[in-house]
Scaffold this motif. Structure first.
Motif, short mmCIF file in Angstrom:
data_model
loop_
_atom_site.label_atom_id
_atom_site.label_comp_id
_atom_site.label_asym_id
_atom_site.label_seq_id
_atom_site.Cartn_x
_atom_site.Cartn_y
_atom_site.Cartn_z
N LEU A 201 0.83 -1.21 0.00
CA LEU A 201 0.00 0.00 0.00
C LEU A 201 0.86 1.26 0.00
O LEU A 201 0.63 2.18 -0.78
CB LEU A 201 -0.94 0.00 1.22
CG LEU A 201 -1.93 -1.14 1.34
CD1 LEU A 201 -2.72 -1.03 2.62
CD2 LEU A 201 -2.85 -1.20 0.13
N PHE A 202 1.86 1.27 0.87
CA PHE A 202 2.72 2.46 0.96
C PHE A 202 3.56 2.65 -0.30
O PHE A 202 3.82 3.77 -0.72
CB PHE A 202 3.61 2.40 2.20
CG PHE A 202 2.87 2.70 3.47
CD1 PHE A 202 2.29 3.94 3.68
CD2 PHE A 202 2.72 1.73 4.44
CE1 PHE A 202 1.59 4.22 4.84
CE2 PHE A 202 2.03 2.00 5.61
CZ PHE A 202 1.45 3.25 5.81
N LYS A 203 3.97 1.56 -0.92
CA LYS A 203 4.73 1.66 -2.17
C LYS A 203 3.88 2.32 -3.25
O LYS A 203 4.35 3.17 -3.99
CB LYS A 203 5.20 0.28 -2.63
CG LYS A 203 6.06 0.33 -3.87
CD LYS A 203 6.58 -1.04 -4.24
CE LYS A 203 7.44 -0.96 -5.50
NZ LYS A 203 7.95 -2.26 -5.89
N ALA A 204 2.62 1.92 -3.33
CA ALA A 204 1.72 2.52 -4.32
C ALA A 204 1.53 4.01 -4.06
O ALA A 204 1.40 4.80 -4.99
CB ALA A 204 0.38 1.80 -4.31
N LEU A 205 1.54 4.39 -2.79
CA LEU A 205 1.36 5.80 -2.44
C LEU A 205 2.67 6.58 -2.45
O LEU A 205 2.67 7.79 -2.22
CB LEU A 205 0.71 5.91 -1.06
CG LEU A 205 -0.72 5.40 -0.97
CD1 LEU A 205 -1.18 5.37 0.47
CD2 LEU A 205 -1.65 6.24 -1.83
N GLY A 206 3.77 5.91 -2.74
CA GLY A 206 5.09 6.54 -2.70
C GLY A 206 5.40 7.44 -3.88
O GLY A 206 6.47 8.03 -3.93
N ASP A 207 4.50 7.57 -4.81
CA ASP A 207 4.69 8.44 -5.96
C ASP A 207 3.79 9.67 -5.78
O ASP A 207 2.61 9.52 -5.45
CB ASP A 207 4.29 7.69 -7.24
CG ASP A 207 4.47 8.54 -8.47
OD1 ASP A 207 5.57 8.49 -9.05
OD2 ASP A 207 3.51 9.26 -8.83
N GLN B 166 -4.29 -2.13 -8.28
CA GLN B 166 -3.56 -3.37 -8.02
C GLN B 166 -3.09 -3.48 -6.57
O GLN B 166 -2.99 -4.57 -6.02
CB GLN B 166 -2.38 -3.50 -8.97
CG GLN B 166 -2.79 -3.78 -10.39
CD GLN B 166 -1.60 -3.78 -11.35
OE1 GLN B 166 -0.55 -3.20 -11.09
NE2 GLN B 166 -1.79 -4.43 -12.49
N ALA B 167 -2.82 -2.33 -5.95
CA ALA B 167 -2.39 -2.33 -4.55
C ALA B 167 -3.56 -2.55 -3.60
O ALA B 167 -3.35 -2.80 -2.41
CB ALA B 167 -1.69 -1.01 -4.23
#
Length: 123
Positions: free
Chosen positions: A34-40, A84-85
């Motif tokens: 989840l955090f990776k998806a929000l990292g952009d 996808q996340a």
């Protein structure tokens, strides 16, 4: 009674009051996704725009695209990564696609990020 006078288990409870158990490997992997998806920054803004509609609120892709100086395919790619996340979902209606935040996902992120506060002493 000072902390030194407490039994070891009481001392641990006093210094760590409010802390929850650490994440296990599976929980950490799920939250990292989840955090990776929000990292952009673009995806974070998209998520913010969608979430600002409130619970059950939807936003059309036609409202999202003009907010960015990016092509429509690039916006669609970012939305796909958020889907996808497991952060958002969508539905096609005719020409347009409508997006919404999946129930509970923001609460789950907030619960992880919120620091437990000690109970307020009453006078």
């Amino acid at each position: 009674m000072s902390k030194q006078e407490l039994e070891p288990s009481e001392r641990e409870a006093a210094c760590c009051a409010g802390l929850s158990a650490p994440l296990d490997q599976e929980q950490a992997a799920e939250l990292a996704k989840l955090f990776k998806a929000l990292g952009d920054p673009v995806r974070l803004r998209l998520m913010s725009m969608i979430a600002s509609r409130g619970e059950g609120g939807e936003v059309c892709v036609c409202e999202l695209t003009p907010a960015f100086e990016l092509s429509q395919p690039t916006i669609s790619h970012h939305l796909k990564l958020l889907r996808q996340a497991g952060l958002i979902d969508c539905e096609r209606r005719g020409t347009w696609v409508y997006y919404w935040v999946l129930p509970g996902v923001l609460d789950r992120l907030a619960a992880f990020l919120t620091t437990p506060r000690p109970a307020q002493a009453t006078a």
